[in-house]
Write an enzyme that holds these catalytic residues in place. Structure first.
Site, PDB file in Angstrom:
ATOM      1  N   THR A 661       0.864  -1.176   0.000  1.00 22.92           N
ATOM      2  CA  THR A 661       0.000   0.000   0.000  1.00 22.92           C
ATOM      3  C   THR A 661       0.902   1.227   0.000  1.00 22.92           C
ATOM      4  O   THR A 661       1.935   1.238   0.670  1.00 22.92           O
ATOM      5  CB  THR A 661      -0.912   0.012   1.237  1.00 22.92           C
ATOM      6  OG1 THR A 661      -1.716  -1.172   1.233  1.00 22.92           O
ATOM      7  CG2 THR A 661      -1.825   1.225   1.225  1.00 22.92           C
ATOM      8  N   ASP A 773       9.289  -6.461 -13.824  1.00 22.93           N
ATOM      9  CA  ASP A 773       7.852  -6.168 -13.733  1.00 22.93           C
ATOM     10  C   ASP A 773       7.544  -4.835 -14.418  1.00 22.93           C
ATOM     11  O   ASP A 773       6.914  -3.956 -13.845  1.00 22.93           O
ATOM     12  CB  ASP A 773       7.403  -6.139 -12.270  1.00 22.93           C
ATOM     13  CG  ASP A 773       5.883  -6.257 -12.138  1.00 22.93           C
ATOM     14  OD1 ASP A 773       5.233  -6.683 -13.119  1.00 22.93           O
ATOM     15  OD2 ASP A 773       5.346  -5.934 -11.061  1.00 22.93           O
TER      16      ASP A 773
END
Length: 966
Positions: A661, A773
């Site tokens: 987060t 990624d």
């Protein structure tokens, strides 16, 4: 002497007339060119050198090419300049023109009749504009014309029969217009015609038997018209055809037997109303690469002789009424990549011989009447990406060997008679993005390993006999969009971990035996639009948060003890239970005593711990380790950060990731920072983790997000990064910020920046680094829309002596290199594949994966049809001054995503091409501080023309951009 003087005077006069004639011609052509320019619009920064006052040398004007002897204009090339307006009739005054190329603009109006005055014209390309009206008959006056390309306009009327009067016409492409009427039979008597493209019009009539008179024709395409009648019996005489596409018309009748005499590479008859059987003679067409007979009314069995088509890569027979078994001989089609037999009436079993198809990418057998088990041999199809047997009568269990299908992304076994337990091995097919096992007889519990499928988008286990609890491990499905486990026998509570699923759209849990309350954590699933928990045994208050008000009361019915505003039931005390029995009372007393003992022990340990912690403040600080990697954060402490963010209060959240987060922290006396709170606590190897963070923190590049420091604590591991004002590229393209329009210049700037950052990691870091990624959500944008690569939490350094690394699953669905999916080995080429997908996102504005649609597959299919430009984001086409740059970027993206990693470019080469598309002034102004590798490229571009440099690079990777070659 007198005679000599007369001859000299005569010679001077002749020279004078010649010079005057040339000057006069140049003056006339200059006026014509200025008239042509005057009819154009949208000329910002375009054709600035077309100025007969300050630059009378018209042969130096952009797009104008002159003859070396007569200096007359012989070629006009203004393609892909985004020009508007109309084509001026003055073009007919350029009498010596041999080539006109105005394709890829936004020219409207009609084609001027005066174009027929260009008697020397050999090449005419007005394709991909907005031209309307009839094709002028004056074009038939162009007796030297060899190529006429008017495709993708809005032309109406018939195909002029007078085109047959052009004796040298070799290529005629009128596709993608609104042409009507019949195809003139006279057209088929042009002996030199080689290419006839008429697809995507509204042509009527029948296929003439005269079509085979075109002895030089190799490309015949009338796809997507309103042609009727039958395929001519003489079709076998069209021996020169290589591409024959008559698909999506209203052709009836049977496929002629002598069609087998053709030597075509592509035979497309799909989307008609053909009847009868598939002629066995098709099995003798050894040159076939694509055979598409789908969506017709064909009957009878699939001819086993089709197994002889050893060069065929695509076999589409779906959407017919074929019967009989699937021939085992199809296993001999060694180059087959796509086999679609779905939506027929096939019976029997799935032949094990299909397991020999090592190149098979898609196998679709859905909606037939197949029986028996799935052969375990199918697991030998190492390249298999999609497997669909929905809607059959198959039975048995799922082969355990399916775990070997590492490339599989789509598995649909729904609506069959499979039984037994769902094997835990399915959790090892790491690249699955859709798993549908609904409508079977599976029993037992749901395997916990399904929670390992972190790329899964859709999970459907409904209408089975599954029991046990809903796995808490489903909370690890970070990419999941839909979970459907309805109509089973599941019990237990709804796991609170489901509240972590930030991409969840649908959660269908109805008609089970779930009990307990609806977790408040589900209110954290902000994307949830479809929730159904009806007909269970749930109790308690429906979460009162406002975002639950979007669910209809029908989503909660059938749970007698549920209450709350959303269900229209006032919460009151539960019904009184019956009087406890003596045994129950004894159990309760023993339970209370045990609970009190546990509380006592917990309080005692807590007091002991407090004594230890109160020993010294220095020891207390030791519980949290704060490491500052850059001096700009050195003045701050961990307590400062916690105080400013109110202990990471949710109101400071600016985003969620697959593993973290993200919070915004505005510290005094310094720029804001982004705090990434990792979901995991202390890693298994803390020393290795810290070493990696220090390596990441040492990277300093203008296109890479800097890691300023980190904190390790029992309450969570925190990483401190630069804060980026404009969020991520994903936000601007697909999220709530997509209302911000990104013009072509900004998108190109983002692509260049991201490419430079990645090139720095690959070529300038020691040891070099693979990101692993790359995706649009990991490209962050500062206040100037400068791109910065982020999320190196999973990146690892690779020693220079190695060329690859083996590791666990990395990447995001839609961006993952298929080669990595197959081998689990990753290298720089894997990053380059992912970067190619990001380029496609920038060009189209579409998501890499949207529901079941795959952006890469979409672009490949459009490349097959040469309609890639249709996928471009309108904001790009409106703001790009040179559509040729868009085509080059598409080419680059498709090269980056080549299936064979060895055929992909390096990031240095990618940067070189992208930089060549940036105007030199912009490169100088907007890219002031470049890394070493990029500076070398800049120096090369200063010496050589950027466009020429890009062209040279593309020559190195030259080949047709098509699905079959990528």
């Amino acid at each position: 002497m007198k005679e000599k003087m007369q001859r000299m005077v005569l010679s001077l006069a002749m020279v004078g007339f010649m010079v005057f004639g040339v000057a006069s011609a140049m003056n006339n052509e200059g006026k014509a060119l200025m008239a042509i320019k005057g009819s154009f619009s949208n000329l910002v920064n375009m054709l600035l050198d077309w100025d007969d006052v300050h630059n009378s040398d018209l042969c130096s004007w952009r797009g104008v090419f002159c003859d070396n002897v007569s200096y007359s204009v012989v070629s006009l090339n203004l393609s892909s300049l985004n020009l508007g307006g109309e084509i001026s009739p003055a073009i007919g005054d350029l009498r010596n023109l041999q080539s006109i190329d105005l394709q890829g603009n936004k020219l409207a109006g009609q084609i001027p009749d005066e174009i027929g005055n260009c008697a020397s014209l050999v090449y005419l390309d007005l394709s991909e504009n907005l031209l309307y009206g009839d094709i002028p008959f004056s074009i038939s006056k162009l007796k030297q014309l060899e190529t006429l390309n008017l495709k993708n306009n809005q032309l109406t009327g018939p195909v002029p029969a007078t085109l047959t009067q052009i004796p040298n016409l070799k290529r005629l492409d009128l596709a993608g217009n609104h042409l009507t009427g019949e195809i003139s039979r006279l057209l088929y008597w042009n002996e030199v015609l080689q290419y006839l493209g008429l697809r995507g019009n509204m042509l009527t009539g029948t296929l003439s038997s005269d079509m085979c008179q075109l002895t030089g024709l190799w490309y015949f395409d009338v796809r997507g018209n309103n042609l009727t009648g039958t395929i001519p019996e003489s079709i076998g005489n069209c021996t020169s055809f290589q591409i024959l596409d008559i698909s999506y018309n209203q052709i009836t009748g049977e496929i002629p037997y002598n069609i087998g005499f053709l030597q075509v590479a592509t035979l497309s008859l799909q989307g008609n109303r053909l009847t009868g059987r598939i002629p066995e003679v098709i099995g003798l067409m050894q040159a076939l690469a694509v055979l598409d007979l789908s969506d017709n009314e064909l009957v009878g069995p699939i001819p086993p002789i089709l197994g002889n088509l050893s060069f065929t890569g695509k076999l589409y027979l779906h959407g017919n009424m074929l019967t009989g078994p699937i021939p085992s001989e199809l296993g001999n089609m060694s180059r087959l990549s796509y086999l679609q037999l779905n939506d027929n009436k096939l019976v029997g079993t799935i032949p094990p011989e299909l397991g020999k198809l090592e190149q098979l990418f898609e196998l679709n057998l859905a909606n037939n009447r197949l029986v028996g088990p799935i052969p375990s041999n199918i697991s030998s199809c190492a390249a298999l990406n999609q497997f669909n047997v929905h809607g059959n009568l198959l039975s048995g269990s799922i082969p355990l060997a399916f775990r070997n299908l590492g490339s599989l992304t789509y598995l649909n076994l729904s609506s069959n008679n499979f039984k037994g337990k769902i094997p835990v091995e399915l959790g090892h097919i790491i690249n699955l993005d859709k798993l549908d096992l609904s409508g079977n007889n599976f029993s037992g519990s749901i395997p916990l390993t399904l929670g390992d499928l972190e790329h899964l988008l859709i999970l459907n286990l409904s209408r089975n006999h599954l029991s046990g609890q809903l796995p808490a491990e489903f909370g690890n499905l970070r990419s999941i969009q839909m979970i459907d486990v309805s109509f089973n026998l599941l019990s237990g509570v709804i796991p609170t971990e489901l509240g972590q699923l930030q991409n969840l759209n649908s959660l269908i849990l109805n008609n089970n035996k779930l009990h307990g309350k609806i977790p408040d954590q589900l209110t954290n699933c902000f994307t949830l639009v479809n929730l159904n928990v009806s007909f269970n045994n749930l109790s308690g208050i429906v979460p009162p948060m406002k975002n639950f008000s979007r669910f209809a009361p029908a989503s909660f019915v059938g749970n007698p003890y549920l209450c709350g505003n959303w269900v229209g039931s006032i919460c009151g005390p539960l019904p009184k239970s019956r009087v406890f029995s003596r045994g129950a009372l004894i159990c309760i007393v023993l339970g209370v005593i045990t609970l009190l003992c546990m509380i006592f022990l917990a309080v005692y340990k807590s007091m002991q711990q407090k004594k230890i912690l109160q020993g010294s403040s220095k020891q207390a600080e030791g519980l949290t380790k704060l490491v500052i990697l850059h001096m700009d954060m050195a003045i701050h402490t961990f307590d400062d950060i916690m105080r400013v963010t109110e202990n990471l209060n949710e109101k400071f959240i600016i985003g969620y990731g697959a593993s973290s987060t993200v919070y915004k922290c505005a510290l005094k006396s310094s720029r804001p920072i982004a705090i990434k709170r990792l979901y995991n606590q202390y890693p298994h190897n803390l020393r290795e983790f810290e070493t990696e963070l220090e390596t990441i923190g040492s990277i300093r590049h203008r296109n890479i997000v800097s890691l300023h420091g980190y904190a390790l604590s029992p309450t969570g591991n925190l990483l401190f990064y630069d804060y980026m004002e404009n969020g991520s590229l994903w936000d601007l393209l697909h999220g709530s910020l997509k209302k911000v329009k990104l013009d072509w210049e900004t998108r190109l700037k983002i692509a260049v920046g991201a490419a430079q950052g990645l090139a720095y990691l690959h070529h300038d870091c020691t040891p070099r680094i693979i990101h692993r990624d790359i995706k649009s959500s990991n490209i962050l944008l500062d206040e100037n829309f400068e791109a910065h690569l982020s999320d190196f939490g999973i990146a690892k350094s690779i020693p220079a002596s190695k060329t690859h690394a083996s590791t666990y699953v990395l990447g995001t669905i839609g961006y993952i290199d298929p080669e990595y999916a197959r081998t689990s080995r990753i290298n720089e080429k894997s990053d380059i594949y992912s970067f190619g997908i990001v380029l496609l996102e920038l060009l189209t504005g579409k998501k890499a994966v949207d529901n079941e649609a795959n952006l890469h597959q979409l672009i490949l299919s459009k490349a097959d049809d040469n309609t890639v430009m249709e996928a471009v984001d309108p904001e790009v086409t409106v703001t790009c001054m040179d559509l040729g740059h868009i085509r080059k970027t598409f080419q680059l993206a498709l090269l980056c995503t080549k299936r064979n990693p060895l055929e992909r470019p390096t990031m240095l080469e990618v940067s070189r091409v992208l930089l060549s598309l940036v105007p030199s002034l912009q490169v100088a102004k907007k890219l002031p501080s470049l890394d070493h590798s990029t500076k070398k490229l800049q120096q090369e571009n200063e010496v050589r023309n950027p466009d020429a440099e890009a062209s040279q690079w593309f020559v190195q990777f030259r080949e047709v951009i098509s699905k079959s070659s990528i």
